[in-house]
Design a protein around this motif. Structure first.
Motif, PDB file in Angstrom:
ATOM      1  N   THR A  57      -8.836  27.482  17.040  1.00 43.55           N
ATOM      2  CA  THR A  57      -8.568  27.676  18.459  1.00 43.55           C
ATOM      3  C   THR A  57      -9.314  28.870  19.035  1.00 43.55           C
ATOM      4  OG1 THR A  57      -6.403  26.726  18.079  1.00 43.55           O
ATOM      5  CG2 THR A  57      -6.709  27.872  20.135  1.00 43.55           C
ATOM      6  N   GLY A  58      -9.495  29.919  18.242  1.00 44.92           N
ATOM      7  CA  GLY A  58     -10.175  31.106  18.748  1.00 44.92           C
ATOM      8  C   GLY A  58      -9.889  32.305  17.876  1.00 44.92           C
ATOM      9  N   ASN A  59     -10.332  33.477  18.343  1.00 49.80           N
ATOM     10  CA  ASN A  59     -10.090  34.691  17.568  1.00 49.80           C
ATOM     11  C   ASN A  59      -8.639  35.155  17.760  1.00 49.80           C
ATOM     12  OD1 ASN A  59     -10.099  35.921  20.084  1.00 49.80           O
ATOM     13  ND2 ASN A  59     -12.166  36.723  19.872  1.00 49.80           N
ATOM     14  N   SER A  60      -8.237  36.194  17.045  1.00 47.99           N
ATOM     15  CA  SER A  60      -6.820  36.574  17.032  1.00 47.99           C
ATOM     16  C   SER A  60      -6.280  36.985  18.406  1.00 47.99           C
ATOM     17  CB  SER A  60      -6.549  37.649  15.987  1.00 47.99           C
ATOM     18  OG  SER A  60      -7.256  38.814  16.285  1.00 47.99           O
ATOM     19  N   ARG A  63      -5.576  33.674  20.161  1.00 53.60           N
ATOM     20  CA  ARG A  63      -4.431  32.978  19.547  1.00 53.60           C
ATOM     21  C   ARG A  63      -3.120  33.657  19.922  1.00 53.60           C
ATOM     22  NH1 ARG A  63      -7.723  33.335  14.858  1.00 53.60           N
ATOM     23  NH2 ARG A  63      -6.164  34.663  13.868  1.00 53.60           N
ATOM     24  N   ASN A  64      -3.110  34.979  19.915  1.00 48.83           N
ATOM     25  CA  ASN A  64      -1.885  35.708  20.276  1.00 48.83           C
ATOM     26  C   ASN A  64      -1.531  35.494  21.743  1.00 48.83           C
ATOM     27  OD1 ASN A  64      -1.504  36.685  17.707  1.00 48.83           O
ATOM     28  ND2 ASN A  64      -2.684  38.553  18.080  1.00 48.83           N
ATOM     29  N   ARG A  65      -2.539  35.430  22.612  1.00 48.46           N
ATOM     30  CA  ARG A  65      -2.276  35.196  24.024  1.00 48.46           C
ATOM     31  C   ARG A  65      -1.711  33.793  24.231  1.00 48.46           C
ATOM     32  NH1 ARG A  65      -7.211  36.330  26.160  1.00 48.46           N
ATOM     33  NH2 ARG A  65      -7.458  34.519  27.478  1.00 48.46           N
ATOM     34  N   ILE A  66      -2.223  32.814  23.480  1.00 41.96           N
ATOM     35  CA  ILE A  66      -1.685  31.449  23.557  1.00 41.96           C
ATOM     36  C   ILE A  66      -0.217  31.454  23.139  1.00 41.96           C
ATOM     37  CG2 ILE A  66      -1.795  29.150  22.496  1.00 41.96           C
ATOM     38  CD1 ILE A  66      -4.874  29.568  22.355  1.00 41.96           C
ATOM     39  N   LYS A  67       0.085  32.126  22.035  1.00 42.41           N
ATOM     40  CA  LYS A  67       1.480  32.165  21.561  1.00 42.41           C
ATOM     41  C   LYS A  67       2.395  32.876  22.556  1.00 42.41           C
ATOM     42  CE  LYS A  67       0.152  33.435  17.354  1.00 42.41           C
ATOM     43  NZ  LYS A  67       0.174  33.889  15.965  1.00 42.41           N
ATOM     44  N   ARG A  68       1.911  33.939  23.169  1.00 43.96           N
ATOM     45  CA  ARG A  68       2.725  34.648  24.177  1.00 43.96           C
ATOM     46  C   ARG A  68       3.034  33.742  25.356  1.00 43.96           C
ATOM     47  NH1 ARG A  68      -0.424  39.177  23.205  1.00 43.96           N
ATOM     48  NH2 ARG A  68      -1.729  38.760  25.026  1.00 43.96           N
ATOM     49  N   ARG A  69       2.031  32.995  25.821  1.00 46.44           N
ATOM     50  CA  ARG A  69       2.250  32.091  26.959  1.00 46.44           C
ATOM     51  C   ARG A  69       3.223  30.969  26.582  1.00 46.44           C
ATOM     52  NH1 ARG A  69      -2.133  30.012  30.513  1.00 46.44           N
ATOM     53  NH2 ARG A  69      -0.630  30.536  32.116  1.00 46.44           N
ATOM     54  N   LEU A  70       3.094  30.445  25.356  1.00 39.53           N
ATOM     55  CA  LEU A  70       4.009  29.386  24.920  1.00 39.53           C
ATOM     56  C   LEU A  70       5.428  29.915  24.752  1.00 39.53           C
ATOM     57  CD1 LEU A  70       1.802  27.382  22.399  1.00 39.53           C
ATOM     58  CD2 LEU A  70       2.378  26.793  24.759  1.00 39.53           C
ATOM     59  N   ARG A  71       5.571  31.140  24.223  1.00 44.65           N
ATOM     60  CA  ARG A  71       6.914  31.738  24.100  1.00 44.65           C
ATOM     61  C   ARG A  71       7.561  31.899  25.470  1.00 44.65           C
ATOM     62  NH1 ARG A  71       4.764  34.955  19.803  1.00 44.65           N
ATOM     63  NH2 ARG A  71       4.285  36.623  21.267  1.00 44.65           N
ATOM     64  N   ALA A  72       6.787  32.328  26.459  1.00 46.00           N
ATOM     65  CA  ALA A  72       7.325  32.481  27.812  1.00 46.00           C
ATOM     66  C   ALA A  72       7.737  31.126  28.394  1.00 46.00           C
ATOM     67  CB  ALA A  72       6.300  33.169  28.708  1.00 46.00           C
ATOM     68  N   ALA A  73       6.939  30.090  28.136  1.00 49.46           N
ATOM     69  CA  ALA A  73       7.291  28.747  28.613  1.00 49.46           C
ATOM     70  C   ALA A  73       8.574  28.250  27.946  1.00 49.46           C
ATOM     71  CB  ALA A  73       6.141  27.775  28.363  1.00 49.46           C
ATOM     72  N   VAL A  74       8.726  28.536  26.655  1.00 48.88           N
ATOM     73  CA  VAL A  74       9.941  28.142  25.934  1.00 48.88           C
ATOM     74  C   VAL A  74      11.153  28.863  26.519  1.00 48.88           C
ATOM     75  CG1 VAL A  74      11.129  28.397  23.719  1.00 48.88           C
ATOM     76  CG2 VAL A  74       8.853  27.400  23.804  1.00 48.88           C
TER      77      VAL A  74
END
Length: 134
Positions: A57-60, A63-74
């Motif tokens: 997906t990309g560099n760390s 990837r961390n920004r993707i996870k942060r956005r998904l956590r906020a959506a959850v």
């Protein structure tokens, strides 16, 4: 946690590899920004949630920004998750550019979709088309 401590929308984190593998055997649904996997977890008194983003997906930092956005959506959709189920969100690169409101709307729609009864005319879950008989 006791039954009196349980509040609607409470989520527990999936941390063990076996939990992620088990969720991968369940129902799946996807959008361009992420995929959702869900399976019943009968012994659980709250919904379990896990996140995964591969190195493809990309560099760390990405990837961390993707996870942060998904956590906020959850967090925004916490009340939509069904108690007694485990969910895994598989992040994709499009999660970086999608508007947050679309992420939340897509997640809500996918939660409904993974719990909807499957009809016999839908595509098999393997995604490889109908099975050939010999």
């Amino acid at each position: 946690m006791t039954a009196s401590d349980h509040k609607p929308g409470a989520l527990r984190r999936l941390t063990k590899r076996s939990q992620f593998q088990r969720a991968a055997r369940g129902n799946r649904a996807g959008r361009s920004a992420f995929g959702l996997q869900a399976i019943a977890a009968p012994a659980a008194d709250e919904a379990g949630i896990g996140f995964t983003v591969t190195k493809k997906t990309g560099n760390s930092p990405e990837r961390n920004r993707i996870k942060r956005r998904l956590r906020a959506a959850v967090t925004a959709c916490a009340r939509d998750f069904h108690v007694g189920h485990d969910y895994v969100l598989v992040g994709r690169r499009d999660a970086l550019s999608e508007p947050f409101t679309k992420l939340v709307a897509d997640l809500g729609a996918l939660i409904v979709r993974v719990h909807a009864p499957r009809s016999s005319d839908e595509r098999p879950s393997s995604g490889r088309g109908p099975r050939k008989t010999r």
